[in-house]
Motif scaffolding. Structure first.
Motif, mmCIF file in Angstrom:
data_model
loop_
_atom_site.group_PDB
_atom_site.id
_atom_site.type_symbol
_atom_site.label_atom_id
_atom_site.label_comp_id
_atom_site.label_asym_id
_atom_site.label_seq_id
_atom_site.Cartn_x
_atom_site.Cartn_y
_atom_site.Cartn_z
ATOM 1 N N ALA A 1 0.834 -1.206 0.000
ATOM 2 C CA ALA A 1 0.000 0.000 0.000
ATOM 3 C C ALA A 1 0.871 1.259 0.000
ATOM 4 N N VAL A 2 1.977 1.221 0.752
ATOM 5 C CA VAL A 2 2.889 2.374 0.746
ATOM 6 C C VAL A 2 3.514 2.518 -0.645
ATOM 7 N N GLY A 3 3.934 1.391 -1.229
ATOM 8 C CA GLY A 3 4.521 1.429 -2.577
ATOM 9 C C GLY A 3 3.522 1.966 -3.595
ATOM 10 N N ALA B 1 3.260 5.946 4.870
ATOM 11 C CA ALA B 1 3.144 4.862 5.858
ATOM 12 C C ALA B 1 2.379 5.335 7.093
ATOM 13 N N VAL B 2 2.657 6.551 7.518
ATOM 14 C CA VAL B 2 2.028 7.078 8.735
ATOM 15 C C VAL B 2 0.526 7.275 8.520
ATOM 16 N N GLU C 1 7.750 -4.481 -6.684
ATOM 17 C CA GLU C 1 9.083 -3.869 -6.622
ATOM 18 C C GLU C 1 9.043 -2.611 -5.737
ATOM 19 N N ALA C 2 8.026 -1.781 -5.945
ATOM 20 C CA ALA C 2 7.904 -0.556 -5.145
ATOM 21 C C ALA C 2 7.763 -0.912 -3.665
ATOM 22 N N ALA C 3 7.009 -1.975 -3.375
ATOM 23 C CA ALA C 3 6.815 -2.397 -1.975
ATOM 24 C C ALA C 3 8.159 -2.738 -1.345
ATOM 25 N N GLN D 1 12.164 3.998 8.818
ATOM 26 C CA GLN D 1 11.035 4.747 9.408
ATOM 27 C C GLN D 1 9.692 4.301 8.831
ATOM 28 N N VAL D 2 9.704 3.785 7.604
ATOM 29 C CA VAL D 2 8.464 3.229 7.031
ATOM 30 C C VAL D 2 8.081 1.996 7.846
ATOM 31 N N ARG D 3 9.044 1.135 8.106
ATOM 32 C CA ARG D 3 8.775 -0.072 8.896
ATOM 33 C C ARG D 3 8.282 0.313 10.290
ATOM 34 N N GLN D 4 8.962 1.295 10.882
ATOM 35 C CA GLN D 4 8.616 1.725 12.237
ATOM 36 C C GLN D 4 7.163 2.201 12.306
ATOM 37 N N ALA D 5 6.746 2.934 11.261
ATOM 38 C CA ALA D 5 5.379 3.494 11.255
ATOM 39 C C ALA D 5 4.323 2.393 11.194
ATOM 40 N N LEU D 6 4.713 1.201 10.766
ATOM 41 C CA LEU D 6 3.732 0.124 10.600
ATOM 42 C C LEU D 6 3.743 -0.889 11.747
ATOM 43 N N VAL D 7 4.664 -0.699 12.683
ATOM 44 C CA VAL D 7 4.817 -1.670 13.775
ATOM 45 C C VAL D 7 3.583 -1.715 14.679
#
Ligand code: CDP
Length: 212
Positions: A37-39, A59-60, A79-81, A89-95
């Motif tokens: 979804a972010v990609g 992501a946020v 690929e974008a994903a 920080q993208v990963r962090q926002a989804l934790v």
């Protein structure tokens, strides 16, 4: 009960996760959809994928309730994903969302790349699903064909190799088995045999726990 399932692209982890959720009456989250979804948000808005600030913002502000799973599954998004998934920080926002989901009663099955290592290190059972590169390629190719997506053999292979290389070697939450994960090699297993093997592992873990 929380079941964490990790593994490379096309290993069958999503199908196994859905099956286990049904068998044990648990919620299921395909965490790849969050990164997809972010990609997709980046592709739709036309920002370059290396615009880290925009990716973090996407992501946020993500709303998983509005996901169109079929659109997110398209090969053009994969690929974008994987590019945005390498941004810490993208990963962090989804934790938080993933952990909150994992905590929903009566429990959940989550599949992804870092569930057993980062998102749910205390999961009751961790599976790491893998298969030989030839089998991964054949499965992904068939999957795209079955969905009616035009698939070029060389592109599918290149995508799998490139993504697994990136996913395994990034510094933030790389794809790897947790030390206490049970390896499930599906190279020589059809889907029903893979389901049985997964249930066998879970039942063995549960039996071991109730003996203690
Ligand atoms: O279905 P497939 O395995 O091809 O892809 P996916 O599970 O939807 O994941 C797409 C991309 O998201 C992966 O290549 C990873 O880069 C990223 N991802 C991740 O970094 N962490 C997760 N927990 C799930 C996916």
């Amino acid at each position: 009960m929380i079941i964490a399932i990790d593994g490379p692209a096309a290993s069958g982890k999503g199908t196994i996760a859905r099956y286990l959720a049904q068998v044990y009456g648990l919620h299921h989250l395909d965490t790849g959809l969050l990164y997809r979804a972010v990609g997709k948000a980046m592709l739709d808005s036309g920002y370059p994928l290396d615009d880290t600030a925009r990716a973090i913002e996407a992501a946020v502000t993500l709303d998983p309730k509005k996901f169109d799973d079929n659109a997110l599954k398209l090969q053009a998004i994969t690929e974008a994903a994987s590019v945005v998934a390498a941004i810490p920080q993208v990963r962090q926002a989804l934790v938080d969302y993933q952990r909150e989901f994992a905590g929903r009663p009566p429990g959940a099955v989550l599949d992804g790349r870092d569930i057993g290592t980062v998102i749910a290190p205390d999961a009751d059972v961790k599976l790491f699903v893998l298969a030989s590169p030839e089998v991964l390629f054949a499965r992904r190719f068939m999957e795209l064909r079955a969905r009616g997506e035009p698939a070029d053999e060389r592109e599918v292979l290149a995508d799998l190799l490139r993504r697994d290389e990136r996913d395994s070697h990034r510094s933030a939450a790389p794809l790897k088995a947790a030390p206490d994960a049970h390896l499930l090699d599906t190279t020589h297993l059809g889907i029903d045999a893979a389901f049985r093997a997964a249930v066998d592992i879970i039942e063995a873990v549960r039996a071991g726990r109730s003996r203690r």
